[in-house]
Scaffold this active site. Structure first.
Site, PDB file in Angstrom:
ATOM      1  N   HIS A  24       9.074   1.097   3.456  1.00 14.73           N
ATOM      2  CA  HIS A  24      10.238   1.053   4.487  1.00 14.73           C
ATOM      3  C   HIS A  24      10.924  -0.040   4.225  1.00 14.73           C
ATOM      4  O   HIS A  24      10.576  -1.030   3.273  1.00 14.73           O
ATOM      5  CB  HIS A  24       9.407   1.304   5.709  1.00 14.73           C
ATOM      6  CG  HIS A  24       8.448   0.269   6.081  1.00 14.73           C
ATOM      7  ND1 HIS A  24       8.737  -1.022   6.465  1.00 14.73           N
ATOM      8  CD2 HIS A  24       6.907   0.692   6.242  1.00 14.73           C
ATOM      9  CE1 HIS A  24       7.289  -1.619   6.549  1.00 14.73           C
ATOM     10  NE2 HIS A  24       6.619  -0.657   6.471  1.00 14.73           N
ATOM     11  N   ARG A  40       2.237   2.680   9.473  1.00 11.91           N
ATOM     12  CA  ARG A  40       1.383   3.333  10.489  1.00 11.91           C
ATOM     13  C   ARG A  40       2.296   3.965  11.725  1.00 11.91           C
ATOM     14  O   ARG A  40       1.741   4.682  12.573  1.00 11.91           O
ATOM     15  CB  ARG A  40       0.240   2.353  10.793  1.00 11.91           C
ATOM     16  CG  ARG A  40      -0.784   2.222   9.815  1.00 11.91           C
ATOM     17  CD  ARG A  40      -2.050   1.593  10.426  1.00 11.91           C
ATOM     18  NE  ARG A  40      -3.257   1.528   9.346  1.00 11.91           N
ATOM     19  CZ  ARG A  40      -3.539   0.627   8.647  1.00 11.91           C
ATOM     20  NH1 ARG A  40      -2.809  -0.546   8.704  1.00 11.91           N
ATOM     21  NH2 ARG A  40      -4.627   0.638   7.899  1.00 11.91           N
ATOM     22  N   HIS A  77       9.009  -3.660   3.550  1.00 10.97           N
ATOM     23  CA  HIS A  77       8.820  -3.862   2.224  1.00 10.97           C
ATOM     24  C   HIS A  77       9.865  -4.128   1.250  1.00 10.97           C
ATOM     25  O   HIS A  77      10.018  -5.127   0.681  1.00 10.97           O
ATOM     26  CB  HIS A  77       8.117  -2.512   1.662  1.00 10.97           C
ATOM     27  CG  HIS A  77       6.813  -2.144   2.098  1.00 10.97           C
ATOM     28  ND1 HIS A  77       6.818  -0.957   2.935  1.00 10.97           N
ATOM     29  CD2 HIS A  77       5.643  -2.565   2.266  1.00 10.97           C
ATOM     30  CE1 HIS A  77       5.645  -0.787   3.284  1.00 10.97           C
ATOM     31  NE2 HIS A  77       4.833  -1.766   2.915  1.00 10.97           N
ATOM     32  N   MET A  90       0.898  -1.313   0.057  1.00 12.54           N
ATOM     33  CA  MET A  90      -0.103  -0.013  -0.188  1.00 12.54           C
ATOM     34  C   MET A  90       0.765   1.423   0.041  1.00 12.54           C
ATOM     35  O   MET A  90       0.344   2.558   0.110  1.00 12.54           O
ATOM     36  CB  MET A  90      -1.119   0.168   1.136  1.00 12.54           C
ATOM     37  CG  MET A  90      -1.843  -1.208   1.262  1.00 12.54           C
ATOM     38  SD  MET A  90      -3.445  -0.661   2.066  1.00 12.54           S
ATOM     39  CE  MET A  90      -2.924  -0.289   3.768  1.00 12.54           C
TER      40      MET A  90
HETATM   41  P1  AMP Z   1       1.563  -2.873   3.350  1.00  9.29           P
HETATM   42  O1  AMP Z   1       2.177  -1.763   2.515  1.00  9.29           O
HETATM   43  O2  AMP Z   1       1.414  -2.486   4.853  1.00  9.29           O
HETATM   44  O3  AMP Z   1       0.171  -3.470   3.138  1.00  9.29           O
HETATM   45  O4  AMP Z   1       2.540  -4.271   3.507  1.00  9.29           O
HETATM   46  C1  AMP Z   1       2.718  -4.669   2.212  1.00  9.29           C
HETATM   47  C2  AMP Z   1       3.690  -6.070   2.659  1.00  9.29           C
HETATM   48  O5  AMP Z   1       4.670  -5.736   3.302  1.00  9.29           O
HETATM   49  C3  AMP Z   1       2.472  -7.159   3.394  1.00  9.29           C
HETATM   50  O6  AMP Z   1       2.882  -8.071   3.019  1.00  9.29           O
HETATM   51  C4  AMP Z   1       3.220  -6.735   4.750  1.00  9.29           C
HETATM   52  O7  AMP Z   1       3.059  -8.033   5.351  1.00  9.29           O
HETATM   53  C5  AMP Z   1       4.667  -6.551   4.612  1.00  9.29           C
HETATM   54  N1  AMP Z   1       5.212  -5.720   5.548  1.00  9.29           N
HETATM   55  C6  AMP Z   1       4.935  -4.681   6.243  1.00  9.29           C
HETATM   56  N2  AMP Z   1       5.633  -4.337   7.264  1.00  9.29           N
HETATM   57  C7  AMP Z   1       6.747  -5.336   7.277  1.00  9.29           C
HETATM   58  C8  AMP Z   1       7.600  -5.565   8.311  1.00  9.29           C
HETATM   59  N3  AMP Z   1       8.016  -4.807   9.271  1.00  9.29           N
HETATM   60  N4  AMP Z   1       8.475  -6.770   7.995  1.00  9.29           N
HETATM   61  C9  AMP Z   1       8.001  -7.612   6.916  1.00  9.29           C
HETATM   62  N5  AMP Z   1       7.016  -7.302   6.133  1.00  9.29           N
HETATM   63  C10 AMP Z   1       6.401  -6.280   6.393  1.00  9.29           C
END
Ligand code: AMP
Length: 280
Positions: A34, A186, A37, A30
């Protein structure tokens, strides 16, 4: 690095790649990227000829009172991160491009009704629907998901198994800040006092990890972890649960692989964390 906004443009590039017989690694996000990702991207880079990242704040996975309108965005920084980690293509569709109509949904029952699904009843239906759409658009060889969102990973695995999607799902370990807080887009919502307080999640995870043992009761782990969280005045527990690693249903005793998962409010920001444990 190529940057496309339409389904048609992605499909054109993919079809050229498929003609060359390239394997395709896909990382759905999304945005507001960081190091968490980046570790998914690095894993994809290692194991595939081509790497695609999608950046899409998916409106249908947000509840009415959630943070869709305030969700952090920074496309320029996201592009830089992708470029520096060797991404071949980023796909940033608009909501209109993704949802011309909203009549078809993918809902994985049972696994979606526990943990985060209790508080966020439409969330996983929205996640599964958008991931299914991306899988159909991109047709990746491998897709990468973070273990930070452990319930999401379990649900996506179930979706792929039950609906026979021809894609391998790879889970990637949680990436943390120096003080243990799991990296998350977040985290940017936290004030400096809240940011300090947020380290309580990892302290509780560590205590849970050191206390759990084969055959112990789920309640003993939950109580131990609850006590730690309650020592922080800015923290309010949403849930701390011990569930079966595959079905996501609560267990009484730790006799098979489990997920120990928590959601905790720090101020108004809801943070999640977890660890897995196999007693065998
Ligand atoms: P998001 O952008 O929050 O939807 O996350 C995209 C992908 O990155 C999802 O598969 C999350 O589980 C993964 N992700 C987000 N934060 C972390 C983290 N700290 N460590 C590992 N994977 C992460």
């Amino acid at each position: 690095m190529e940057h496309v906004l339409t389904i048609e443009d992605v499909r054109n590039t993919i079809s050229n790649w498929k003609k060359e017989g390239y394997s395709i690694g896909y990382v759905p996000t999304m945005g507001f990227l960081h190091d968490g990702h980046a570790s998914l991207i690095d894993q994809a880079r290692k194991n595939n000829d081509k790497v695609i990242v999608s950046i899409f704040v998916n409106p249908i996975q947000f509840g009415e009172n959630e943070d869709l309108s305030t969700y952090p965005r920074d496309i320029n920084n996201d592009k830089k991160l992708c470029e520096s980690h060797g991404v071949d293509l980023i796909f940033t569709p608009s909501s209109e491009e993704m949802y011309q109509d909203k009549k078809a949904f993918v809902d994985i029952i049972d696994l979606s009704n526990t943990l985060c699904g209790l508080r966020r009843p439409i969330h996983f239906k929205g996640v599964c629907t958008v991931v299914a759409k991306f899988f159909n658009i991109i047709q990746p060889t491998n897709a990468y998901f973070g273990k930070k969102d452990a319930q999401q990973l379990a649900i996506i695995r179930k979706m792929v198994f039950d609906l026979n999607f021809p894609v391998n799902i790879i889970g990637v370990p949680i990436v943390r800040e120096h003080d243990g807080l799991a990296k998350s887009s977040r985290n940017t919502y936290l004030s400096s006092d809240e940011r300090k307080a947020a380290t309580i999640l990892y302290k509780s995870i560590q205590k849970g990890k050191s206390s759990i043992e084969p055959g112990c009761s789920a309640d003993s782990i939950i109580n131990t972890m609850t006590e730690i969280i309650q020592s922080e005045p800015l923290a309010k527990i949403d849930y701390i649960s011990v569930v079966d690693a595959n079905t996501m249903q609560p267990v009484q005793k730790v006799i098979s692989p489990v997920l120990v998962a928590m959601a905790v409010y720090i101020g108004t920001t809801r943070l999640i964390d977890n660890f897995s444990y196999d007693p065998n």
